[in-house]
Design a protein around this motif. Structure first.
Motif, PDB file in Angstrom:
ATOM      1  N   PHE A 333      -1.830   5.892   8.039  1.00 50.09           N
ATOM      2  CA  PHE A 333      -3.147   5.686   7.428  1.00 50.09           C
ATOM      3  C   PHE A 333      -3.029   5.590   5.912  1.00 50.09           C
ATOM      4  O   PHE A 333      -3.762   4.841   5.265  1.00 50.09           O
ATOM      5  N   GLY A 334      -2.103   6.354   5.341  1.00 49.13           N
ATOM      6  CA  GLY A 334      -1.895   6.285   3.903  1.00 49.13           C
ATOM      7  C   GLY A 334      -1.478   4.896   3.453  1.00 49.13           C
ATOM      8  O   GLY A 334      -1.940   4.389   2.422  1.00 49.13           O
ATOM      9  N   GLU A 335      -0.603   4.257   4.220  1.00 52.11           N
ATOM     10  CA  GLU A 335      -0.181   2.898   3.902  1.00 52.11           C
ATOM     11  C   GLU A 335      -1.360   1.924   3.939  1.00 52.11           C
ATOM     12  O   GLU A 335      -1.517   1.067   3.066  1.00 52.11           O
ATOM     13  N   LEU A 336      -2.191   2.064   4.960  1.00 53.68           N
ATOM     14  CA  LEU A 336      -3.306   1.138   5.151  1.00 53.68           C
ATOM     15  C   LEU A 336      -4.397   1.318   4.108  1.00 53.68           C
ATOM     16  O   LEU A 336      -5.194   0.406   3.874  1.00 53.68           O
ATOM     17  N   ARG A 337      -4.452   2.477   3.477  1.00 54.75           N
ATOM     18  CA  ARG A 337      -5.504   2.759   2.504  1.00 54.75           C
ATOM     19  C   ARG A 337      -5.199   2.232   1.106  1.00 54.75           C
ATOM     20  O   ARG A 337      -6.039   2.321   0.213  1.00 54.75           O
ATOM     21  N   ASP A 338      -4.039   1.680   0.907  1.00 53.52           N
ATOM     22  CA  ASP A 338      -3.665   1.163  -0.401  1.00 53.52           C
ATOM     23  C   ASP A 338      -3.498  -0.349  -0.326  1.00 53.52           C
ATOM     24  O   ASP A 338      -2.494  -0.850   0.195  1.00 53.52           O
ATOM     25  N   PRO A 339      -4.467  -1.136  -0.841  1.00 52.68           N
ATOM     26  CA  PRO A 339      -4.349  -2.600  -0.803  1.00 52.68           C
ATOM     27  C   PRO A 339      -3.109  -3.111  -1.515  1.00 52.68           C
ATOM     28  O   PRO A 339      -2.662  -4.228  -1.262  1.00 52.68           O
ATOM     29  N   GLY A 340      -2.543  -2.301  -2.391  1.00 52.46           N
ATOM     30  CA  GLY A 340      -1.340  -2.700  -3.095  1.00 52.46           C
ATOM     31  C   GLY A 340      -0.135  -2.853  -2.174  1.00 52.46           C
ATOM     32  O   GLY A 340       0.877  -3.432  -2.577  1.00 52.46           O
ATOM     33  N   ASN A 341      -0.232  -2.333  -0.957  1.00 49.76           N
ATOM     34  CA  ASN A 341       0.864  -2.455  -0.003  1.00 49.76           C
ATOM     35  C   ASN A 341       0.873  -3.792   0.734  1.00 49.76           C
ATOM     36  O   ASN A 341       1.847  -4.110   1.416  1.00 49.76           O
ATOM     37  N   LEU A 342      -0.212  -4.555   0.626  1.00 56.64           N
ATOM     38  CA  LEU A 342      -0.287  -5.814   1.355  1.00 56.64           C
ATOM     39  C   LEU A 342       0.716  -6.812   0.797  1.00 56.64           C
ATOM     40  O   LEU A 342       0.946  -6.878  -0.407  1.00 56.64           O
ATOM     41  N   THR A 343       1.301  -7.614   1.684  1.00 52.72           N
ATOM     42  CA  THR A 343       2.306  -8.579   1.281  1.00 52.72           C
ATOM     43  C   THR A 343       1.821  -9.999   1.567  1.00 52.72           C
ATOM     44  O   THR A 343       0.722 -10.206   2.089  1.00 52.72           O
ATOM     45  N   GLY A 344       2.654 -10.982   1.220  1.00 51.48           N
ATOM     46  CA  GLY A 344       2.286 -12.372   1.438  1.00 51.48           C
ATOM     47  C   GLY A 344       1.070 -12.750   0.624  1.00 51.48           C
ATOM     48  O   GLY A 344       0.770 -12.150  -0.408  1.00 51.48           O
ATOM     49  N   LYS A 345       0.335 -13.744   1.091  1.00 53.49           N
ATOM     50  CA  LYS A 345      -0.801 -14.208   0.307  1.00 53.49           C
ATOM     51  C   LYS A 345      -1.933 -13.185   0.261  1.00 53.49           C
ATOM     52  O   LYS A 345      -2.718 -13.193  -0.684  1.00 53.49           O
ATOM     53  N   CYS A 346      -1.996 -12.256   1.255  1.00 55.28           N
ATOM     54  CA  CYS A 346      -3.011 -11.194   1.183  1.00 55.28           C
ATOM     55  C   CYS A 346      -2.793 -10.320  -0.048  1.00 55.28           C
ATOM     56  O   CYS A 346      -3.738  -9.908  -0.717  1.00 55.28           O
ATOM     57  N   GLY A 347      -1.526 -10.042  -0.353  1.00 57.42           N
ATOM     58  CA  GLY A 347      -1.225  -9.224  -1.516  1.00 57.42           C
ATOM     59  C   GLY A 347      -1.574  -9.889  -2.822  1.00 57.42           C
ATOM     60  O   GLY A 347      -1.803  -9.214  -3.830  1.00 57.42           O
ATOM     61  N   LEU A 348      -1.634 -11.225  -2.830  1.00 58.57           N
ATOM     62  CA  LEU A 348      -1.943 -11.984  -4.035  1.00 58.57           C
ATOM     63  C   LEU A 348      -3.413 -12.396  -4.122  1.00 58.57           C
ATOM     64  O   LEU A 348      -3.845 -12.906  -5.158  1.00 58.57           O
ATOM     65  N   CYS A 349      -4.156 -12.167  -3.067  1.00 56.70           N
ATOM     66  CA  CYS A 349      -5.503 -12.728  -2.973  1.00 56.70           C
ATOM     67  C   CYS A 349      -6.514 -11.976  -3.837  1.00 56.70           C
ATOM     68  O   CYS A 349      -6.533 -10.747  -3.875  1.00 56.70           O
ATOM     69  N   GLU A 350      -7.360 -12.727  -4.527  1.00 62.68           N
ATOM     70  CA  GLU A 350      -8.401 -12.137  -5.364  1.00 62.68           C
ATOM     71  C   GLU A 350      -9.496 -11.467  -4.535  1.00 62.68           C
ATOM     72  O   GLU A 350     -10.311 -10.721  -5.064  1.00 62.68           O
ATOM     73  N   TYR A 351      -9.511 -11.721  -3.230  1.00 60.93           N
ATOM     74  CA  TYR A 351     -10.516 -11.107  -2.354  1.00 60.93           C
ATOM     75  C   TYR A 351      -9.947  -9.946  -1.543  1.00 60.93           C
ATOM     76  O   TYR A 351     -10.612  -9.427  -0.657  1.00 60.93           O
ATOM     77  N   LYS A 352      -8.729  -9.524  -1.845  1.00 67.10           N
ATOM     78  CA  LYS A 352      -8.083  -8.570  -0.944  1.00 67.10           C
ATOM     79  C   LYS A 352      -8.820  -7.234  -0.844  1.00 67.10           C
ATOM     80  O   LYS A 352      -8.798  -6.593   0.205  1.00 67.10           O
ATOM     81  N   ASN A 353      -9.497  -6.802  -1.913  1.00 65.18           N
ATOM     82  CA  ASN A 353     -10.163  -5.506  -1.865  1.00 65.18           C
ATOM     83  C   ASN A 353     -11.452  -5.516  -1.046  1.00 65.18           C
ATOM     84  O   ASN A 353     -11.944  -4.466  -0.645  1.00 65.18           O
ATOM     85  N   VAL A 354     -11.999  -6.702  -0.813  1.00 65.68           N
ATOM     86  CA  VAL A 354     -13.205  -6.796   0.008  1.00 65.68           C
ATOM     87  C   VAL A 354     -12.874  -7.281   1.417  1.00 65.68           C
ATOM     88  O   VAL A 354     -13.642  -7.093   2.338  1.00 65.68           O
TER      89      VAL A 354
END
Length: 388
Positions: A333-354
């Motif tokens: 759950f700790g991993e999933l709660r940090d958007p900074g852990n996302l990779t690929g285009k999700c990690g770069l996306c300007e909409y990732k926090n929403v």
């Protein structure tokens, strides 16, 4: 089976998904925190149907399927939840009405100030059962329809007459004042009927209509090979949902298991939709996209705790570890709660926090729950810049 919340099924039920609200543009509050807002509980793996996307387990003499938590263990689970949180508790299955003690559990949870919802296929509900459900303290009931008519629904459900029985159960509860929700898992067998499904929800006087996007995990894998929408059609359906939401302000229409719907809302100027609910029902607040392990979790019929009903990676078992400890201290759950852990285009996306992308879909398709969302067609600005 009505496995709309099982890690081995093809969808999950939707009560409202309360959570933090995005603040501006494609951004949102960060970090996500760990406020528990919604618990889906697979109260039994037993069911009275033979749906294409599930498997049915035979029941023992006590009315429980093999591995189901008994009444005593179930009451302990409820106690462990209320010790630290007051989330919406969705009683699901299998078919929860199979459990002889299901309404006892609902009453127990309701008496402890948990908002209780019931996710059912509706086929076991008549007037007398509807009276008992209302008396149990359940605040909302969702019933799944896999098509707008009996021909499509009954074929998918594996039981002739299941559409008519579900509609009758829906009406019996509605007549008694219950807040009612229509659930529909969208796939190729019914995506030509979407307008008709809206009409069905209106005819039934539903408070809410939630469209669930098929996730290829577990028993849904074989089904999804033939039934999964293409990414392009997926995007079309989400834009259609947005249009229908605006056209039907008196019913809460929502896309679920479709986190990039929240990106579409912002792209189309619907920011206010993220800060207010829709419809005349209860138990709903608009929120961000994927909530797996951040505001939502799923408890299996054997006590395993998963981030959501689609993501079959266990954070622990309530029979061995306190539920509060699992929720607050799980590394998963700790991993999933940090958007900074996302990779690929999700990690770069300007909409990732929403948005965050569907973590279960990433796991099902790519074997990595932090990988990019494989069914999103959007190309982030930073990806475009790198390409040029």
């Amino acid at each position: 089976m009505d496995k709309h919340s099982h890690p081995h099924g093809a969808g999950h039920p939707g009560g409202g998904h309360p959570g933090s609200m995005p603040t501006s543009g494609g951004g949102g509050p960060e970090p996500l925190g760990n406020a528990l807002r919604l618990v889906f509980w697979e109260t039994t793996a037993g069911c009275n149907l033979t749906c294409r996307h599930c498997r049915r387990l035979d029941l023992a003499q006590d009315g429980l399927a093999p591995g189901d938590m008994n009444t005593e263990a179930s009451l302990r689970l409820i106690d462990s939840i209320v010790k630290f949180a007051r989330p919406i508790l969705v009683l699901s299955g299998g078919e929860p009405m199979i459990r002889p003690d299901i309404l006892e559990l609902a009453r127990y949870a309701s008496d402890r100030e948990l908002p209780v919802a019931l996710a059912t296929n509706g086929t076991m509900i008549d007037g007398e059962v509807a009276d008992r459900i209302v008396a149990s303290g359940v605040r909302r009931v969702s019933i799944s329809f896999d098509g707008s008519d009996a021909a499509v629904h009954d074929l998918f459900r594996g039981l002739p007459g299941s559409f008519d029985k579900a509609a009758a159960g829906f009406r019996a509860l509605r007549e008694r004042g219950m807040s009612m929700q229509v659930n529909c898992t969208v796939a190729r067998h019914n995506d030509h009927q979407l307008d008709e499904i809206v009409a069905l929800a209106r005819k039934l006087d539903a408070d809410a209509l939630h469209f669930f996007m098929l996730v290829p995990v577990g028993c849904g894998v074989e089904l999804s090979k033939k039934q999964q929408l293409s990414p392009q059609r997926y995007e079309e359906v989400l834009n259609w949902v947005y249009d229908k939401t605006l056209e039907n302000p008196d019913i809460q229409i929502k896309a679920t298991c479709a986190p990039h719907y929240f990106r579409i809302i912002l792209q189309r100027g619907g920011k206010e939709m993220l800060t207010r609910g829709h419809g005349h029902g209860t138990m709903h607040t608009m929120t961000r996209g994927c909530l797996a392990g951040t505001a939502v979790c799923f408890v299996s019929h054997t006590g395993e705790v998963f981030p959501c009903g689609y993501l079959p990676v266990s954070a622990g078992n309530v029979k061995e570890t306190a539920f509060e400890e699992i929720w607050n201290e799980s590394d998963l759950f700790g991993e999933l709660r940090d958007p900074g852990n996302l990779t690929g285009k999700c990690g770069l996306c300007e909409y990732k926090n929403v948005c965050l992308g569907c973590r279960a879909r990433s796991f099902g398709e790519l074997g990595d729950y932090l990988a990019e969302e494989p069914y999103c067609t959007y190309e982030p600005v930073r990806v475009k810049r790198r390409r040029t």
